[in-house]
Scaffold this motif. Structure first.
Motif, mmCIF file in Angstrom:
data_model
loop_
_atom_site.group_PDB
_atom_site.id
_atom_site.type_symbol
_atom_site.label_atom_id
_atom_site.label_comp_id
_atom_site.label_asym_id
_atom_site.label_seq_id
_atom_site.Cartn_x
_atom_site.Cartn_y
_atom_site.Cartn_z
ATOM 1 N N ALA A 272 0.819 -1.215 0.000
ATOM 2 C CA ALA A 272 0.000 0.000 0.000
ATOM 3 C C ALA A 272 0.854 1.268 0.000
ATOM 4 C CB ALA A 272 -0.938 -0.005 1.209
ATOM 5 N N GLN A 273 1.873 1.305 0.834
ATOM 6 C CA GLN A 273 2.681 2.508 0.945
ATOM 7 C C GLN A 273 3.574 2.716 -0.284
ATOM 8 O OE1 GLN A 273 2.829 4.926 3.604
ATOM 9 N NE2 GLN A 273 0.841 3.959 3.946
ATOM 10 N N ASN A 274 3.918 1.637 -0.987
ATOM 11 C CA ASN A 274 4.738 1.816 -2.192
ATOM 12 C C ASN A 274 4.009 2.601 -3.269
ATOM 13 O OD1 ASN A 274 7.302 1.098 -3.618
ATOM 14 N ND2 ASN A 274 5.855 0.169 -5.066
ATOM 15 N N ARG A 275 2.675 2.532 -3.283
ATOM 16 C CA ARG A 275 1.913 3.333 -4.235
ATOM 17 C C ARG A 275 2.095 4.826 -3.978
ATOM 18 N NH1 ARG A 275 -2.549 -0.107 -2.422
ATOM 19 N NH2 ARG A 275 -2.594 -2.012 -3.680
ATOM 20 N N LYS A 281 10.631 -0.511 -7.342
ATOM 21 C CA LYS A 281 10.052 -0.467 -8.686
ATOM 22 C C LYS A 281 9.407 -1.785 -9.061
ATOM 23 C CE LYS A 281 13.206 3.064 -10.483
ATOM 24 N NZ LYS A 281 14.231 3.400 -11.519
ATOM 25 N N ASP A 282 9.927 -2.858 -8.495
ATOM 26 C CA ASP A 282 9.415 -4.198 -8.778
ATOM 27 C C ASP A 282 9.286 -4.932 -7.450
ATOM 28 O OD1 ASP A 282 10.062 -7.272 -9.292
ATOM 29 O OD2 ASP A 282 9.213 -6.426 -11.139
ATOM 30 N N GLU A 285 12.194 -6.697 -5.676
ATOM 31 C CA GLU A 285 13.219 -6.007 -4.890
ATOM 32 C C GLU A 285 12.971 -6.182 -3.393
ATOM 33 O OE1 GLU A 285 13.537 -1.895 -6.029
ATOM 34 O OE2 GLU A 285 13.017 -2.381 -8.102
ATOM 35 N N ALA A 286 11.715 -6.336 -3.023
ATOM 36 C CA ALA A 286 11.352 -6.430 -1.603
ATOM 37 C C ALA A 286 11.012 -7.840 -1.169
ATOM 38 C CB ALA A 286 10.175 -5.499 -1.308
ATOM 39 N N PHE A 287 10.327 -8.585 -2.026
ATOM 40 C CA PHE A 287 9.806 -9.892 -1.652
ATOM 41 C C PHE A 287 10.553 -11.003 -2.389
ATOM 42 C CE2 PHE A 287 6.366 -6.777 -1.355
ATOM 43 C CZ PHE A 287 5.938 -6.960 -0.051
#
Length: 419
Positions: A272-275, A281-282, A285-287
């Protein structure tokens, strides 16, 4: 969300019932129950908080209210009246300030004073839009029915992107949660007038979990003069994540937050906060794989909590890439900005009475959040009591605190009547 909370969510599904509306409620709403309250031309120039529609969703006698609450292990001694509840659709703004609509639940007592004080109730974390208070008769309605049956009106916003509001839910975006909550108060004021139960202007704010943080932010906005019609009279948030950077995020990695809840909350928050802050960007990168390929689709408003948990890793360590895990524990740039954006809600001096409710055994939102909030308030010379409910978990803090909050609001209303 620990195993017991998962079980409680499963129980909620079996509690959902829809009973017929009484003839009185049907007559009361005749002519505008589900029809728009403004013409197309009027809606084009409508201001924030303007009603779009009112729909009757529940009519419960006093015995039914007690049965509803007792079935969820909630003390029923504050109950004095039956309750009528309505879904409000109203105009508000999205996180970018653009016009949108949202929905919420207005609950009114079937009895008591003609003019009513108003409670704002902010609900806890939800991922499925149909679980929102205006849509589903489950735990999200407990504070509404409890406080309305005690003789107050209750406005419970669904927030943006939940209920019948369009778009995704901007989870933990404090600013838009406050605008949606303030505009729900305005819509409630207009609807209550139309329903013959005008509001006094006194507002008691409460909320659980995510809603605890929202309630704190709303209280600050009300005392800051965000709307001249409303006066903050009491503030009683329950188990809110008031300190993401200092308490909640570190607790995800040091064992204070259980694995199931940690995976659920951090994945929801990151997506939600990445929006809004664009720190990846993808998703890869996080998951970690394979979760990167499915995590965003799990938070589309159509999956429930069990679906989300089943679709993700068993722990935060297995969910996040090593590099992003390190970023989470040493945040900078947009990631730190996202955390800090939610961490100002206790940085003020309330004039209204405040109590912070929390549970010592909470492994979803550790009690350190409430203590951090109290310290922030104390720095402004506001000495606020932390009501430690003892050895209860996250859901247990809600069950124990909700009737205590209703009783405290009763006491505050009694003091106000003596002035």
């Amino acid at each position: 969300m620990n195993d017991e909370t998962c079980k409680s969510q499963e129980r909620q599904g079996s509690w959902r019932t829809q009973k017929g509306l009484s003839a009185v409620a049907a007559l009361l709403l005749a002519g505008f129950a589900v029809a728009p309250l403004a013409t197309a031309a009027e809606r084009d120039t409508a201001h924030r908080g303007t009603l779009v529609s009112v729909t009757s969703v529940a009519d419960r006698g006093v015995g039914q209210v007690r049965e509803f609450l007792a079935g969820r292990d909630i003390a029923t001694d504050p109950v004095r009246y039956g309750v009528r509840a309505y879904r409000l659709t109203y105009r508000t703004v999205d996180p970018y300030g653009k016009p949108t609509t949202a929905t919420g639940l207005l609950s009114l007592p079937k009895g008591g004073a003609q003019r009513l004080d108003l409670v704002s109730d902010a609900h806890g974390t939800m991922v499925k839009r149909t679980y929102a208070p205006s849509m589903s008769e489950d735990l999200g309605r407990v504070p509404s029915y409890l406080n309305a049956s005690a003789g107050r009106a209750v406005a419970a916003p669904d927030y943006l992107g939940l209920g019948e509001g369009p778009g995704p839910h901007p989870y933990m975006d404090t600013r838009s949660a406050v605008t949606a909550s303030v505009d729900m108060l305005r819509a409630a004021r207009a609807a209550a007038d139309r329903l013959g139960r005008p509001l006094t202007g006194d507002v008691y704010a409460t909320g659980f979990s995510q809603g605890g943080q929202v309630a704190m932010a709303l209280g600050r906005a009300l005392e800051g003069g965000t709307d001249q019609h409303f006066r903050l009279t009491g503030l009683a948030p329950v188990s809110g994540p008031y300190d993401l950077a200092g308490q909640e995020i570190p607790a995800l990695f040091d064992g204070r937050v259980n694995d199931t809840s940690g995976v659920f909350y951090i994945s929801y928050w990151l997506v939600a906060q990445n929006r809004l802050y664009h720190y990846y960007k993808d998703p890869g990168e996080a998951f970690r794989a394979p979760y990167a390929g499915r995590v965003e689709s799990l938070f589309d408003g159509r999956h429930d909590e069990q679906d989300v948990v089943k679709g993700l890793a068993s722990s935060v360590k297995r969910l996040l890439t090593p590099a992003f895990s390190n970023r989470m524990q040493h945040p900078t740039g947009p990631l730190l900005d996202a955390m800090r954006s939610a961490d100002h809600t206790c940085d003020w001096k309330p004039d209204a009475p405040v109590r912070l409710y929390a549970g010592a055994a909470d492994t979803d939102v550790p009690i350190g959040n409430a203590r951090s909030c109290a310290l922030q308030l104390a720095a402004h010379q506001a000495h606020v009591r932390v009501v430690n409910q003892g050895d209860v978990d996250h859901f247990g803090s809600f069950v124990t605190s909700a009737p205590q909050v209703a009783r405290w609001f009763d006491a505050l209303a009694g003091r106000a009547s003596l002035r």
